[in-house]
Design a protein around this motif. Structure first.
Motif, PDB file in Angstrom:
ATOM      1  N   LEU A   1       1.005  -1.094   0.041  1.00  0.00           N
ATOM      2  CA  LEU A   1       0.130  -0.015   0.042  1.00  0.00           C
ATOM      3  C   LEU A   1       0.737   1.310   0.081  1.00  0.00           C
ATOM      4  O   LEU A   1       0.286   2.396  -0.431  1.00  0.00           O
ATOM      5  CB  LEU A   1      -0.812  -0.032   1.289  1.00  0.00           C
ATOM      6  CG  LEU A   1      -2.198  -0.756   1.076  1.00  0.00           C
ATOM      7  CD1 LEU A   1      -2.726  -0.983   2.401  1.00  0.00           C
ATOM      8  CD2 LEU A   1      -3.333  -0.484   0.000  1.00  0.00           C
ATOM      9  N   THR A   2       2.059   0.948   0.513  1.00  0.00           N
ATOM     10  CA  THR A   2       3.006   2.248   0.568  1.00  0.00           C
ATOM     11  C   THR A   2       3.972   2.496  -0.901  1.00  0.00           C
ATOM     12  O   THR A   2       4.411   3.349  -0.940  1.00  0.00           O
ATOM     13  CB  THR A   2       3.926   2.233   1.640  1.00  0.00           C
ATOM     14  OG1 THR A   2       4.644   1.089   1.467  1.00  0.00           O
ATOM     15  CG2 THR A   2       3.120   2.435   2.934  1.00  0.00           C
TER      16      THR A   2
ATOM     17  N   LEU B   1      -4.640  -3.657  -6.108  1.00  0.00           N
ATOM     18  CA  LEU B   1      -3.366  -2.726  -5.901  1.00  0.00           C
ATOM     19  C   LEU B   1      -2.494  -2.764  -7.165  1.00  0.00           C
ATOM     20  O   LEU B   1      -2.692  -3.634  -7.992  1.00  0.00           O
ATOM     21  CB  LEU B   1      -2.511  -3.116  -4.776  1.00  0.00           C
ATOM     22  CG  LEU B   1      -3.380  -3.021  -3.356  1.00  0.00           C
ATOM     23  CD1 LEU B   1      -2.096  -3.979  -2.236  1.00  0.00           C
ATOM     24  CD2 LEU B   1      -3.948  -1.893  -2.908  1.00  0.00           C
ATOM     25  N   ALA B   2      -1.561  -2.071  -7.206  1.00  0.00           N
ATOM     26  CA  ALA B   2      -0.271  -2.006  -8.156  1.00  0.00           C
ATOM     27  C   ALA B   2       0.774  -1.503  -7.800  1.00  0.00           C
ATOM     28  O   ALA B   2       0.839  -0.682  -7.034  1.00  0.00           O
ATOM     29  CB  ALA B   2      -0.905  -1.302  -9.534  1.00  0.00           C
ATOM     30  N   ARG B   3       1.880  -2.129  -8.332  1.00  0.00           N
ATOM     31  CA  ARG B   3       3.045  -1.510  -8.109  1.00  0.00           C
ATOM     32  C   ARG B   3       4.324  -1.627  -9.442  1.00  0.00           C
ATOM     33  O   ARG B   3       4.148  -2.472 -10.402  1.00  0.00           O
ATOM     34  CB  ARG B   3       3.894  -2.359  -6.980  1.00  0.00           C
ATOM     35  CG  ARG B   3       4.159  -3.717  -7.209  1.00  0.00           C
ATOM     36  CD  ARG B   3       4.639  -4.484  -6.055  1.00  0.00           C
ATOM     37  NE  ARG B   3       4.971  -5.673  -6.201  1.00  0.00           N
ATOM     38  CZ  ARG B   3       4.351  -6.951  -6.276  1.00  0.00           C
ATOM     39  NH1 ARG B   3       3.038  -6.548  -5.949  1.00  0.00           N
ATOM     40  NH2 ARG B   3       4.777  -8.228  -6.747  1.00  0.00           N
ATOM     41  N   PRO B   4       5.072  -0.640  -9.399  1.00  0.00           N
ATOM     42  CA  PRO B   4       6.042  -0.709 -10.422  1.00  0.00           C
ATOM     43  C   PRO B   4       6.863  -1.953 -10.510  1.00  0.00           C
ATOM     44  O   PRO B   4       7.231  -2.528  -9.480  1.00  0.00           O
ATOM     45  CB  PRO B   4       7.089   0.411 -10.184  1.00  0.00           C
ATOM     46  CG  PRO B   4       6.412   1.395  -9.050  1.00  0.00           C
ATOM     47  CD  PRO B   4       5.386   0.330  -8.327  1.00  0.00           C
ATOM     48  N   GLY B   5       7.215  -2.319 -11.795  1.00  0.00           N
ATOM     49  CA  GLY B   5       8.005  -3.655 -12.087  1.00  0.00           C
ATOM     50  C   GLY B   5       9.124  -3.303 -12.948  1.00  0.00           C
ATOM     51  O   GLY B   5       9.117  -2.053 -13.480  1.00  0.00           O
TER      52      GLY B   5
ATOM     53  N   GLY C   1      -2.209   4.978  -4.656  1.00  0.00           N
ATOM     54  CA  GLY C   1      -3.114   4.119  -3.846  1.00  0.00           C
ATOM     55  C   GLY C   1      -3.960   3.172  -4.168  1.00  0.00           C
ATOM     56  O   GLY C   1      -3.971   2.916  -5.586  1.00  0.00           O
ATOM     57  N   PRO C   2      -4.800   2.301  -3.493  1.00  0.00           N
ATOM     58  CA  PRO C   2      -5.673   1.275  -4.014  1.00  0.00           C
ATOM     59  C   PRO C   2      -6.983   1.854  -4.850  1.00  0.00           C
ATOM     60  O   PRO C   2      -7.417   2.875  -4.635  1.00  0.00           O
ATOM     61  CB  PRO C   2      -6.020   0.308  -2.955  1.00  0.00           C
ATOM     62  CG  PRO C   2      -6.263   1.399  -1.737  1.00  0.00           C
ATOM     63  CD  PRO C   2      -4.928   2.399  -1.994  1.00  0.00           C
ATOM     64  N   VAL C   3      -7.351   0.853  -5.636  1.00  0.00           N
ATOM     65  CA  VAL C   3      -8.670   1.211  -6.153  1.00  0.00           C
ATOM     66  C   VAL C   3      -9.696   0.180  -5.314  1.00  0.00           C
ATOM     67  O   VAL C   3      -9.473  -0.758  -5.308  1.00  0.00           O
ATOM     68  CB  VAL C   3      -8.972   0.767  -7.650  1.00  0.00           C
ATOM     69  CG1 VAL C   3     -10.530   0.733  -8.093  1.00  0.00           C
ATOM     70  CG2 VAL C   3      -8.083   1.523  -8.511  1.00  0.00           C
ATOM     71  N   ILE C   4     -10.691   0.978  -4.642  1.00  0.00           N
ATOM     72  CA  ILE C   4     -11.507   0.289  -3.686  1.00  0.00           C
ATOM     73  C   ILE C   4     -12.929   0.297  -4.235  1.00  0.00           C
ATOM     74  O   ILE C   4     -13.391   1.318  -4.547  1.00  0.00           O
ATOM     75  CB  ILE C   4     -11.438   0.839  -2.476  1.00  0.00           C
ATOM     76  CG1 ILE C   4      -9.894   0.611  -1.808  1.00  0.00           C
ATOM     77  CG2 ILE C   4     -12.310   0.250  -1.644  1.00  0.00           C
ATOM     78  CD1 ILE C   4      -9.880   1.560  -0.359  1.00  0.00           C
ATOM     79  N   MET C   5     -13.725  -0.776  -4.179  1.00  0.00           N
ATOM     80  CA  MET C   5     -15.168  -0.616  -4.653  1.00  0.00           C
ATOM     81  C   MET C   5     -16.012  -0.747  -3.463  1.00  0.00           C
ATOM     82  O   MET C   5     -15.622  -1.476  -2.521  1.00  0.00           O
ATOM     83  CB  MET C   5     -15.475  -1.909  -5.601  1.00  0.00           C
ATOM     84  CG  MET C   5     -14.713  -1.737  -7.087  1.00  0.00           C
ATOM     85  SD  MET C   5     -15.179  -0.412  -7.918  1.00  0.00           S
ATOM     86  CE  MET C   5     -16.843  -0.647  -8.152  1.00  0.00           C
TER      87      MET C   5
END
Length: 292
Positions: free
Chosen positions: A181-182, A203-207, A187-191
């Protein structure tokens, strides 16, 4: 002479070089996160002070441990290095009294894990590409909302993410989720439902080569595509990859319709007692082969 020890932070640059040579998507930040989560559970093999192999063991309480980052340099395969690294990882999990150990196996690694007693549970599919914008913004479930793009999630939302992830995995992964989350500034997409209950998140993060999308958890099938599109809207024009769980609510045809293609298959394997999710279909996409 080959020796084994705990993987140290000083060797992470070499570890990144090894994973990059394998075509993996992990970054230096990913490797650093793995060591932070379980310093005593990451192991390395050396030949004349040269790093030639790695494996990581990430515990989620005493219910579940995850094995990842199994790499052996091509010049040292077939001589027992991988099996020795796995013994270190399994001994570490056993010493912690962990009931269930899981991993995502490549076809090449499957025979080794099977010889150690692992059994296949499910299929994981890697999908990758630049998402098409044709479906972005479509929202057939207008009562649902997501958190504003540039506003951090509230403590209440974070607690709901913990709870949904626990229900999907059957284990507490709060430390991992806090790390993830950091690691992504939007930040996250929340439904949310009309009464403001959290019904799903992604969530997503750089690769290294593509932005990694996951984990993705949904309590209702109808929120899966809105979750996907809202995250893909944030990542418009970027190469993304996502590891979906076959036979769950996120399907390959949804990703294909958005311009992604299936690039590889993995087998989720288990050793020990089952660690079942409370909501079997909720786990749509994983946090990555290194975390589950």
């Amino acid at each position: 002479m080959i020796r084994f020890s705990v993987l140290r932070s000083a060797h992470l640059v070499d570890a990144v070089s090894m994973s990059t040579a394998e075509g993996w998507n992990q970054t230096f930040a990913d490797w650093s996160r793995i060591v932070r989560l379980s310093p005593a559970g990451c192991f390395a093999a050396y030949h004349d002070e040269r790093l030639i192999g790695t494996v990581s063991t990430t515990p989620y309480g005493r219910d579940l441990a995850w094995i990842g980052m199994m790499i052996v340099h091509p010049h040292f395969r077939g001589v027992g290095v991988g099996a020795a690294l796995m013994r270190h990882a399994l001994d570490e999990a056993g010493a912690r009294g962990i009931a269930c150990i899981k991993l995502d196996a490549t076809p090449a690694g499957h025979p080794l894990y099977e010889s150690l007693g692992f059994v296949s549970e499910s299929e994981i599919q890697r999908w990758q590409g630049v998402p098409s914008a044709t479906l972005f913004g479509e929202d057939t479930h207008s009562p649902d909302t997501d958190t504003p793009t540039n506003v951090p999630e509230s403590d209440q939302s974070r607690a709901a993410i913990y709870a949904l992830d626990h229900a999907a995995h059957g284990a507490h992964r709060m430390q991992l989720l806090d790390e993830l989350l950091t690691d992504y500034s939007h930040g996250p997409v929340i439904m949310r439902s009309p009464n403001n209950d959290v019904e799903g998140f992604v969530l997503a993060r750089p690769g290294r080569a593509a932005t990694y999308v996951g984990p993705m958890i949904a309590t209702r099938e109808r929120v899966v595509e809105p979750l996907l599109d809202r995250m893909f809207t944030r990542l418009a024009g970027q190469q993304v990859c996502i590891d979906l769980h076959a036979d769950r609510w996120l399907r390959g045809d949804m990703l294909e319709a958005r311009g992604l293609r299936r690039t590889r298959d993995l087998s989720r394997m288990r050793l020990g007692a089952r660690c079942d999710a409370a909501i079997p279909h909720a786990l749509c996409a994983s946090a990555g082969p290194e975390f589950g």
